[in-house]
Motif scaffolding. Sequence first.
Motif, PDB file in Angstrom:
ATOM      1  N   VAL A   1       3.492 -19.602   2.931  1.00  9.72           N
ATOM      2  CA  VAL A   1       4.510 -18.560   2.789  1.00  9.72           C
ATOM      3  C   VAL A   1       4.153 -17.606   1.652  1.00  9.72           C
ATOM      4  N   LEU A   2       3.665 -18.147   0.534  1.00 11.44           N
ATOM      5  CA  LEU A   2       3.281 -17.284  -0.582  1.00 11.44           C
ATOM      6  C   LEU A   2       2.127 -16.360  -0.198  1.00 11.44           C
ATOM      7  N   PHE A   3       1.129 -16.877   0.496  1.00 11.17           N
ATOM      8  CA  PHE A   3       0.036 -16.018   0.951  1.00 11.17           C
ATOM      9  C   PHE A   3       0.562 -14.933   1.893  1.00 11.17           C
ATOM     10  N   LEU A   4       1.485 -15.321   2.783  1.00 13.84           N
ATOM     11  CA  LEU A   4       2.076 -14.340   3.700  1.00 13.84           C
ATOM     12  C   LEU A   4       2.819 -13.254   2.933  1.00 13.84           C
ATOM     13  N   GLU A   5       3.581 -13.647   1.919  1.00 17.48           N
ATOM     14  CA  GLU A   5       4.320 -12.669   1.118  1.00 17.48           C
ATOM     15  C   GLU A   5       3.371 -11.727   0.374  1.00 17.48           C
ATOM     16  N   PHE A   6       2.301 -12.290  -0.213  1.00 21.94           N
ATOM     17  CA  PHE A   6       1.309 -11.445  -0.891  1.00 21.94           C
ATOM     18  C   PHE A   6       0.724 -10.419   0.074  1.00 21.94           C
ATOM     19  N   GLY A   7       0.329 -10.898   1.253  1.00 20.83           N
ATOM     20  CA  GLY A   7      -0.290 -10.001   2.223  1.00 20.83           C
ATOM     21  C   GLY A   7       0.645  -8.899   2.683  1.00 20.83           C
ATOM     22  N   LEU A   8       1.895  -9.252   2.969  1.00 17.51           N
ATOM     23  CA  LEU A   8       2.859  -8.246   3.432  1.00 17.51           C
ATOM     24  C   LEU A   8       3.170  -7.232   2.337  1.00 17.51           C
ATOM     25  N   TRP A   9       3.304  -7.708   1.101  1.00 21.94           N
ATOM     26  CA  TRP A   9       3.595  -6.777   0.007  1.00 21.94           C
ATOM     27  C   TRP A   9       2.434  -5.810  -0.211  1.00 21.94           C
ATOM     28  N   LEU A  10       1.210  -6.335  -0.236  1.00 21.97           N
ATOM     29  CA  LEU A  10       0.052  -5.449  -0.418  1.00 21.97           C
ATOM     30  C   LEU A  10      -0.079  -4.454   0.729  1.00 21.97           C
ATOM     31  N   LEU A  11       0.223  -4.904   1.944  1.00 20.84           N
ATOM     32  CA  LEU A  11       0.097  -4.024   3.102  1.00 20.84           C
ATOM     33  C   LEU A  11       1.091  -2.875   3.047  1.00 20.84           C
TER      34      LEU A  11
ATOM     35  N   ASP B   1       3.368  -2.016   0.502  1.00 22.19           N
ATOM     36  CA  ASP B   1       3.562  -1.302  -0.756  1.00 22.19           C
ATOM     37  C   ASP B   1       2.298  -0.588  -1.215  1.00 22.19           C
ATOM     38  N   SER B   2       1.214  -1.356  -1.411  1.00 16.50           N
ATOM     39  CA  SER B   2       0.003  -0.769  -1.987  1.00 16.50           C
ATOM     40  C   SER B   2      -0.812   0.030  -0.979  1.00 16.50           C
ATOM     41  N   ALA B   3      -0.951  -0.494   0.264  1.00 21.80           N
ATOM     42  CA  ALA B   3      -1.794   0.181   1.254  1.00 21.80           C
ATOM     43  C   ALA B   3      -1.073   1.340   1.931  1.00 21.80           C
ATOM     44  N   LEU B   4       0.200   1.127   2.322  1.00 24.35           N
ATOM     45  CA  LEU B   4       0.937   2.151   3.062  1.00 24.35           C
ATOM     46  C   LEU B   4       1.891   2.960   2.198  1.00 24.35           C
ATOM     47  N   GLY B   5       2.167   2.500   0.985  1.00 26.94           N
ATOM     48  CA  GLY B   5       3.053   3.238   0.095  1.00 26.94           C
ATOM     49  C   GLY B   5       4.516   3.186   0.485  1.00 26.94           C
ATOM     50  N   LEU B   6       4.932   2.150   1.187  1.00 27.85           N
ATOM     51  CA  LEU B   6       6.323   2.019   1.650  1.00 27.85           C
ATOM     52  C   LEU B   6       7.006   0.924   0.841  1.00 27.85           C
ATOM     53  N   ARG B   7       7.437   1.266  -0.367  1.00 27.00           N
ATOM     54  CA  ARG B   7       7.976   0.255  -1.274  1.00 27.00           C
ATOM     55  C   ARG B   7       9.228  -0.425  -0.710  1.00 27.00           C
ATOM     56  N   TRP B   8      10.169   0.372  -0.176  1.00 31.99           N
ATOM     57  CA  TRP B   8      11.412  -0.227   0.313  1.00 31.99           C
ATOM     58  C   TRP B   8      11.177  -1.085   1.549  1.00 31.99           C
ATOM     59  N   VAL B   9      10.235  -0.673   2.375  1.00 30.58           N
ATOM     60  CA  VAL B   9       9.892  -1.504   3.534  1.00 30.58           C
ATOM     61  C   VAL B   9       9.282  -2.824   3.052  1.00 30.58           C
ATOM     62  N   ALA B  10       8.434  -2.743   2.037  1.00 30.20           N
ATOM     63  CA  ALA B  10       7.826  -3.955   1.490  1.00 30.20           C
ATOM     64  C   ALA B  10       8.886  -4.902   0.939  1.00 30.20           C
TER      65      ALA B  10
END
Length: 235
Positions: A171-181, A183-192
Motif C-alpha cells: 500500500v505504501l509503494f502504491l501511495e508513493f507511486g500515485l502521489w508522484l504520478l 502531483d510531481s509528473a502531472l502537476g495535479l496536486r488536488w487529484v493526488a
Amino acid sequence: MLTAILVSLAVVFVAELGDKSQLITMTYSLRHRWWVVLSGVGIAAMLVHGLSVAIGHFLGMTLPERPIAFAAAVAFLLFAVWTWREGEDDADVRVAEPRFVVPAIVSSFVLAELGDKTMLATVALASDHHWAGVWVGATIGMVLADGVAIAAGRLMHKRLPAGFLHGLASVLFLEFGLWLLFDSALGLRWVAVAVTATVGVIAVVVGILRARAARARFRESVEPTPSDPSPSQHS
C-alpha cells in the motif's frame, strides 16, 4: 573540507527527517534484512549526491523534473505489485537476496530523490563549499537519517504479523507511486490528494475487514465443537 562535511551532513540529515525517503526506507525494511536495505541506501546516496555535486559545482544544470517523476511513479507502482504478489504467494517469505533487492532499492531511491529538496540543498551547498566534502557529508547524512527509519521498520517487524507488513508495504509503494504520478509528473496536486486519500481509506477498511475475518476464523478453530450425545443419553 571538514566544514563542508559537517554542514552537508547536518543539512541533509535534517532535510531527510520525515521525508519520503525515510518512509521508503522503512517500507523496504519491513520486507528485507536491515543490512541489505542500508547497503542499497548507501549506494543510492552516493549516486544521488555525487550527481548533485556534479550539477552544482561543475555543470550548473537543472534536471527535467516531470519525466523523472513519471519514471519514479511507474517504478513504485511496479514495486507495489511485486510486493503484493509476494505476500499473496507466501506471507512468511522474505526476499533478502542482495542481487535482487539492492538494485531495486538503488533505482527507486535515485528516481525518488532526483529533484527532491535534499538534492537541491546538496546542489546549493556544492556551489559554495568543497565538492568532496559536500559529497561525503551529504551521503553520511542520508544514511544516518534513513538508518533511523530502518530501526523503526525493524521494530514494527518484530511486533506485527508478516501478512500485515506485506500489505502495508504494498500500500505504501502504491501511495508513493500515485502521489508522484499525479502531483510531481502531472502537476495535479488536488487529484493526488484525493486519490491517495481514497486509496488509504480503502486500505484501512479492507485491513479492518480482513482482521475481523481472521479473528473469526481463529475463534472457530479454538472453540470446542459440541460432541455427539452418548448412548446413555439416548436411553
